[in-house]
Design a protein around this motif. Sequence first.
Motif, PDB file in Angstrom:
ATOM      1  N   ALA A  35     -62.243 -22.779  39.164  1.00 40.34           N
ATOM      2  CA  ALA A  35     -63.348 -22.129  39.874  1.00 40.34           C
ATOM      3  C   ALA A  35     -62.770 -21.230  40.964  1.00 40.34           C
ATOM      4  N   VAL A  36     -62.931 -19.929  40.809  1.00 46.31           N
ATOM      5  CA  VAL A  36     -62.299 -18.976  41.722  1.00 46.31           C
ATOM      6  C   VAL A  36     -63.171 -18.780  42.962  1.00 46.31           C
ATOM      7  N   SER A  37     -62.662 -19.300  44.077  1.00 46.19           N
ATOM      8  CA  SER A  37     -63.469 -19.374  45.300  1.00 46.19           C
ATOM      9  C   SER A  37     -63.034 -18.385  46.377  1.00 46.19           C
ATOM     10  N   LYS A  38     -62.271 -17.378  45.993  1.00 44.31           N
ATOM     11  CA  LYS A  38     -61.817 -16.386  46.984  1.00 44.31           C
ATOM     12  C   LYS A  38     -63.006 -15.739  47.684  1.00 44.31           C
ATOM     13  N   HIS A  39     -62.852 -15.533  48.976  1.00 46.31           N
ATOM     14  CA  HIS A  39     -63.901 -14.898  49.799  1.00 46.31           C
ATOM     15  C   HIS A  39     -65.186 -15.719  49.905  1.00 46.31           C
ATOM     16  N   GLU A  58     -57.486 -19.620  44.250  1.00 47.55           N
ATOM     17  CA  GLU A  58     -57.547 -18.793  45.459  1.00 47.55           C
ATOM     18  C   GLU A  58     -56.509 -17.681  45.363  1.00 47.55           C
ATOM     19  N   ASN A  59     -56.848 -16.502  45.905  1.00 45.91           N
ATOM     20  CA  ASN A  59     -55.971 -15.337  45.854  1.00 45.91           C
ATOM     21  C   ASN A  59     -55.204 -15.069  47.136  1.00 45.91           C
ATOM     22  N   TYR A  60     -55.716 -15.565  48.251  1.00 49.26           N
ATOM     23  CA  TYR A  60     -55.125 -15.208  49.539  1.00 49.26           C
ATOM     24  C   TYR A  60     -54.614 -16.465  50.227  1.00 49.26           C
ATOM     25  N   PHE A  80     -52.863 -21.024  42.807  1.00 48.65           N
ATOM     26  CA  PHE A  80     -52.690 -19.703  43.399  1.00 48.65           C
ATOM     27  C   PHE A  80     -52.742 -18.654  42.301  1.00 48.65           C
ATOM     28  N   ILE A  81     -53.688 -17.698  42.436  1.00 47.26           N
ATOM     29  CA  ILE A  81     -53.875 -16.679  41.388  1.00 47.26           C
ATOM     30  C   ILE A  81     -53.742 -15.259  41.941  1.00 47.26           C
ATOM     31  N   GLY A  82     -53.285 -15.141  43.191  1.00 46.55           N
ATOM     32  CA  GLY A  82     -53.225 -13.820  43.835  1.00 46.55           C
ATOM     33  C   GLY A  82     -51.864 -13.163  43.698  1.00 46.55           C
ATOM     34  N   LEU A 163     -48.259 -18.442  30.296  1.00 53.11           N
ATOM     35  CA  LEU A 163     -48.503 -17.049  30.673  1.00 53.11           C
ATOM     36  C   LEU A 163     -49.935 -16.841  31.159  1.00 53.11           C
ATOM     37  N   MET A 164     -50.099 -15.797  31.954  1.00 56.30           N
ATOM     38  CA  MET A 164     -51.427 -15.425  32.453  1.00 56.30           C
ATOM     39  C   MET A 164     -51.608 -13.932  32.257  1.00 56.30           C
ATOM     40  N   CYS A 165     -52.853 -13.474  32.064  1.00 61.99           N
ATOM     41  CA  CYS A 165     -53.102 -12.031  32.048  1.00 61.99           C
ATOM     42  C   CYS A 165     -54.465 -11.674  32.615  1.00 61.99           C
ATOM     43  N   MET A 166     -54.576 -10.416  33.032  1.00 63.36           N
ATOM     44  CA  MET A 166     -55.812  -9.825  33.558  1.00 63.36           C
ATOM     45  C   MET A 166     -56.058  -8.522  32.819  1.00 63.36           C
ATOM     46  N   PRO A 167     -56.664  -8.581  31.648  1.00 64.21           N
ATOM     47  CA  PRO A 167     -56.902  -7.335  30.903  1.00 64.21           C
ATOM     48  C   PRO A 167     -57.933  -6.459  31.595  1.00 64.21           C
ATOM     49  N   GLY A 204     -59.195 -15.130  30.781  1.00 61.86           N
ATOM     50  CA  GLY A 204     -60.652 -15.200  30.715  1.00 61.86           C
ATOM     51  C   GLY A 204     -61.233 -15.379  32.107  1.00 61.86           C
ATOM     52  N   MET A 205     -62.241 -14.545  32.430  1.00 58.44           N
ATOM     53  CA  MET A 205     -62.928 -14.607  33.711  1.00 58.44           C
ATOM     54  C   MET A 205     -64.436 -14.690  33.423  1.00 58.44           C
ATOM     55  N   SER A 206     -65.257 -14.406  34.429  1.00 55.92           N
ATOM     56  CA  SER A 206     -66.702 -14.569  34.251  1.00 55.92           C
ATOM     57  C   SER A 206     -67.235 -13.873  33.001  1.00 55.92           C
ATOM     58  N   SER A 207     -66.758 -12.661  32.763  1.00 55.86           N
ATOM     59  CA  SER A 207     -67.358 -11.853  31.693  1.00 55.86           C
ATOM     60  C   SER A 207     -66.808 -12.171  30.312  1.00 55.86           C
ATOM     61  N   VAL A 220     -59.300 -21.173  32.265  1.00 52.64           N
ATOM     62  CA  VAL A 220     -60.153 -19.993  32.460  1.00 52.64           C
ATOM     63  C   VAL A 220     -60.490 -19.897  33.942  1.00 52.64           C
ATOM     64  N   ARG A 221     -60.438 -18.675  34.480  1.00 52.35           N
ATOM     65  CA  ARG A 221     -60.612 -18.454  35.918  1.00 52.35           C
ATOM     66  C   ARG A 221     -61.951 -17.771  36.162  1.00 52.35           C
ATOM     67  N   VAL A 222     -62.914 -18.532  36.617  1.00 51.52           N
ATOM     68  CA  VAL A 222     -64.277 -18.004  36.736  1.00 51.52           C
ATOM     69  C   VAL A 222     -64.752 -18.063  38.189  1.00 51.52           C
ATOM     70  N   GLY A 223     -65.133 -16.898  38.724  1.00 48.61           N
ATOM     71  CA  GLY A 223     -65.610 -16.847  40.097  1.00 48.61           C
ATOM     72  C   GLY A 223     -67.093 -16.530  40.181  1.00 48.61           C
ATOM     73  N   THR A 224     -67.426 -15.271  39.910  1.00 44.36           N
ATOM     74  CA  THR A 224     -68.786 -14.766  40.086  1.00 44.36           C
ATOM     75  C   THR A 224     -69.853 -15.613  39.385  1.00 44.36           C
ATOM     76  N   ARG A 225     -69.586 -16.053  38.179  1.00 44.26           N
ATOM     77  CA  ARG A 225     -70.579 -16.810  37.435  1.00 44.26           C
ATOM     78  C   ARG A 225     -70.871 -18.173  38.076  1.00 44.26           C
ATOM     79  N   PRO A 229     -71.871 -13.031  43.303  1.00 42.54           N
ATOM     80  CA  PRO A 229     -71.022 -11.870  43.573  1.00 42.54           C
ATOM     81  C   PRO A 229     -70.347 -11.945  44.941  1.00 42.54           C
ATOM     82  N   ARG A 230     -69.148 -11.356  45.009  1.00 41.00           N
ATOM     83  CA  ARG A 230     -68.426 -11.295  46.290  1.00 41.00           C
ATOM     84  C   ARG A 230     -68.785  -9.995  47.006  1.00 41.00           C
ATOM     85  N   ASP A 231     -68.687 -10.008  48.340  1.00 37.56           N
ATOM     86  CA  ASP A 231     -68.995  -8.780  49.104  1.00 37.56           C
ATOM     87  C   ASP A 231     -67.958  -7.711  48.820  1.00 37.56           C
TER      88      ASP A 231
END
Length: 231
Positions: A35-39, A58-60, A80-82, A163-167, A204-207, A220-225, A229-231
């Motif tokens: 669960a991606v909780s950044k911000h 978390e990214n930061y 850590f995913i940042g 491995l990890m990726c962000m397409p 894999g992320m929210s979308s 799977v790294r899911v934040g927004t869902r 949404p983040r500011d």
Amino acid sequence: MDKEGICKNLSLIWEEIEKAATVSGRKGEEITLVAVSKHKPVEMIEWARECGQRCFGENYVQEALDKLERLTQRDVEFHFIGRCQSNKAKYLPGKFSMVHSLDSMKFASLLDKRCGKLGETMKVLIEVKVAEEDTKGGVGPNGLFSFVEQFLDSIENLQLEGLMCMPPYFSNPERVRPYFASLRKMKDELEQRFGLHLPHLSMGMSSDFKEAIMEGATLVRVGTRIFGPRD
Ligand SMILES: *Cc1c(COP(=O)(O)O)cnc(C)c1O
């Protein structure tokens, strides 16, 4: 987002994970939801925890350390995913259970030395740049074998787990599947070439987390869902 909303979102996502696993002949328990909780405030992490979520991304570094300090319950883990910045390496051991975004040997060495000092080991994934986008980090596919070779030759306290990726983002998530498939193929090739067992693919992320699961994702790294949404 209030607690009820977060819990509802989590239940839906757990269900979707289960379904995506089933249609691809896998088991839901092979997949961990990060669960991606950044911000997002620490209260939201506590609400998600009360609904049964245990793993957070978390990214930061400083933001994550502040949250860890404020958490009253310790039965959660942070990944850590940042971006890996060298001056932050020393803060990760003992705080994060996994690094998803390793993309430089300089950072790997610093993290390794720090772990050695503390007598710890850390699980790491190598981030691979699966598309030519200047804005994203990651090791280029052509440099991956030599990166892993150097890693295995010189690193003692980091456990390479996958491995990890962000397409790139596509409004039609079907279009992202080839990127996920290519990451899985690279993992298979590394296992063959180096005789390794790499249990994890973080993709894999929210979308597009369902498509990622169909292509073999274990994280799977899911934040927004989950958190909105983040500011
Ligand atoms: C923010 C972030 C996510 C989550 O993205 P959502 O689209 O909000 O699900 C996943 N992975 C990384 C590396 C991120 O930075």
